[in-house]
Motif scaffolding. Sequence first.
Motif, PDB file in Angstrom:
ATOM      1  N   ALA A   1      14.356   4.513   0.539  1.00 36.52           N
ATOM      2  CA  ALA A   1      14.307   5.223   1.814  1.00 36.52           C
ATOM      3  C   ALA A   1      13.040   4.894   2.595  1.00 36.52           C
ATOM      4  N   GLU A   2      11.918   4.747   1.870  1.00 35.50           N
ATOM      5  CA  GLU A   2      10.632   4.597   2.571  1.00 35.50           C
ATOM      6  C   GLU A   2      10.128   3.169   2.616  1.00 35.50           C
ATOM      7  N   VAL A   3      10.461   2.368   1.637  1.00 33.60           N
ATOM      8  CA  VAL A   3      10.011   0.959   1.621  1.00 33.60           C
ATOM      9  C   VAL A   3      11.240   0.091   1.315  1.00 33.60           C
TER      10      VAL A   3
ATOM     11  N   GLU B   1      15.540   7.154 -11.342  1.00 36.01           N
ATOM     12  CA  GLU B   1      16.556   7.210 -10.288  1.00 36.01           C
ATOM     13  C   GLU B   1      15.973   7.828  -9.014  1.00 36.01           C
ATOM     14  N   GLY B   2      15.169   8.917  -9.204  1.00 33.14           N
ATOM     15  CA  GLY B   2      14.539   9.575  -8.050  1.00 33.14           C
ATOM     16  C   GLY B   2      13.583   8.623  -7.340  1.00 33.14           C
TER      17      GLY B   2
ATOM     18  N   GLN C   1       0.829  -1.205   0.000  1.00 32.62           N
ATOM     19  CA  GLN C   1       0.000   0.000   0.000  1.00 32.62           C
ATOM     20  C   GLN C   1       0.871   1.265   0.000  1.00 32.62           C
ATOM     21  N   ARG C   2       1.985   1.173   0.766  1.00 34.43           N
ATOM     22  CA  ARG C   2       2.876   2.337   0.852  1.00 34.43           C
ATOM     23  C   ARG C   2       3.474   2.654  -0.538  1.00 34.43           C
ATOM     24  N   VAL C   3       3.899   1.580  -1.231  1.00 37.58           N
ATOM     25  CA  VAL C   3       4.459   1.778  -2.570  1.00 37.58           C
ATOM     26  C   VAL C   3       3.405   2.364  -3.512  1.00 37.58           C
TER      27      VAL C   3
END
Lengths: 223, 301
Positions: free
Chosen positions: B150-152, B142-143, B84-86
Amino acid sequence: MIAFRNVTHGYGDGPLLSDVSLTLPPGSFHFLTGPSGAGKSTFLKLCYRELMPIAGTVEIFGQDVSHMSRDAVAMARRKIGVVHQDCQFLDHLPLADNVALPLTVAGREANPEELKELLAWVGLSGHARARPPSLSGGERQRAALARAVITAPEMVLADEPTGNLDWDMSQRLLTLLVELNRMGKTILIATHDMNLIRTAKSQVAARVLRIRDRTVQHAGADL
Amino acid sequence: MKAPLPRKFRLFGRDTRTDRVVPPSGAAAWLTLLTAAAMAFLAVFALALSVATGRLADRWSEALANGATVRISAPADQMATQTQRVLDILSVTPGVETARALDPAETQALLSPWFGPDLPVASLPIPQLIDIQETPQGFDAEGLRLRLSAEVPGATLDDHQRWRRPLVAAADRMRMLGLISLALIGAAMAAMVTLAAMAALSANGQVIRTLRLIGARDGYVARAFVRRFTTRTLTGAAAGTAVAMTAIALMPSAGDAGGFLTDIAFQGAEWLWPLTIPPLAAIVAFVATRTAALRSLRTVL
């Protein structure tokens, strides 16, 4: 019409003709004589650029043959009727088409009536559809003569034209050439036939050229 | 008023007189015809190969260029959260048109070619896949990769570059090989026609000499040979092209299952390409025969 200036030609074992200078003016009638192998055929071939001189210059209709383009040579040959000694034809074509070939390659149509008349005149009217390989030597020579004159050329060169002809046919050939000459055409005949030369001289102002000592000379009264 | 074509280009009008000065050549005629037909047949197949590989390269390029995949490897109890986060991140990423998690049935369909249809997907630790469709502008791979790491931490972005490059390069190379084959076939045809013309010219040396002595220009003599060889080549090439096009049209279609092999065919306007082969073959024959004839004529005074 044809001018030789210091012309030399040979085939590897020394010159056959050396330093020949002479002019065949328009409307002239010449015989060319000399022993076998003296260079009569070579002289004639130089006249219609089948051979090139190795030295000196040959001019045909005022043009130096060494500076003529291939198309210019073809155009000059259309004004010269040649009876070759070996009488080459296109063997796959009927005789009538072979005789008309100089007109065909010039993009002209042969008049069927005139063609028929010409074949009759050389005694070949019954052979119009025959293939050249089926003709005798004399018939081939007559066909070559018909082919040489069909375009009413400005000049006729004949190499031993009566070699395979009987006397009657030789006389007819001579009569034709004399008539052409009277119309202003230039005639040069290489021949061994002294009777032909004597007969011609009685009808027309013919001059005789003789090849001797590798050069071409005007023959005198000793002929 | 319509200007007439220069004589040397008048190949197909009536000029039987010019043609007749060259004797019929029997076997050489049939050999030229047969060679032209065989070469045209091969040329059509080389062209079909080239066109098909070009199409394949474009398809692979397009299919893989607009898509990307995120693979999530996480413990089972965190899988739903990370997925879900992705999806949340992707929904706000510029350049991403759609993002959708593959359901177990789709995952099973992807794996069934290797493990069979009975694979218990639910009981295996198989990564969750998220299919991304890009906008035409695309996203900053890349971004996105940095943000995901960093987040997942369990998410990995695959933008298909490493798959696409060798496939497209291979397809491009196949297309190039097809074009090289076409050029080689053209050169071989030119060589064969030249050889046949030179043989005919050599066999007709006496005819050529006689024609020249009675005042035929080089162009006249060359045209007689050029017309004959050009029309023969055109006829043979037309026959070979027709047979090859029929063979390609009748090739069985295996749909998606056939893949590249059954894709060697022409589609739509591509069928016009093989029709250019007979005229091109005729041009090759014209140039080859005329060059050979004029070169040969230069040896006759």
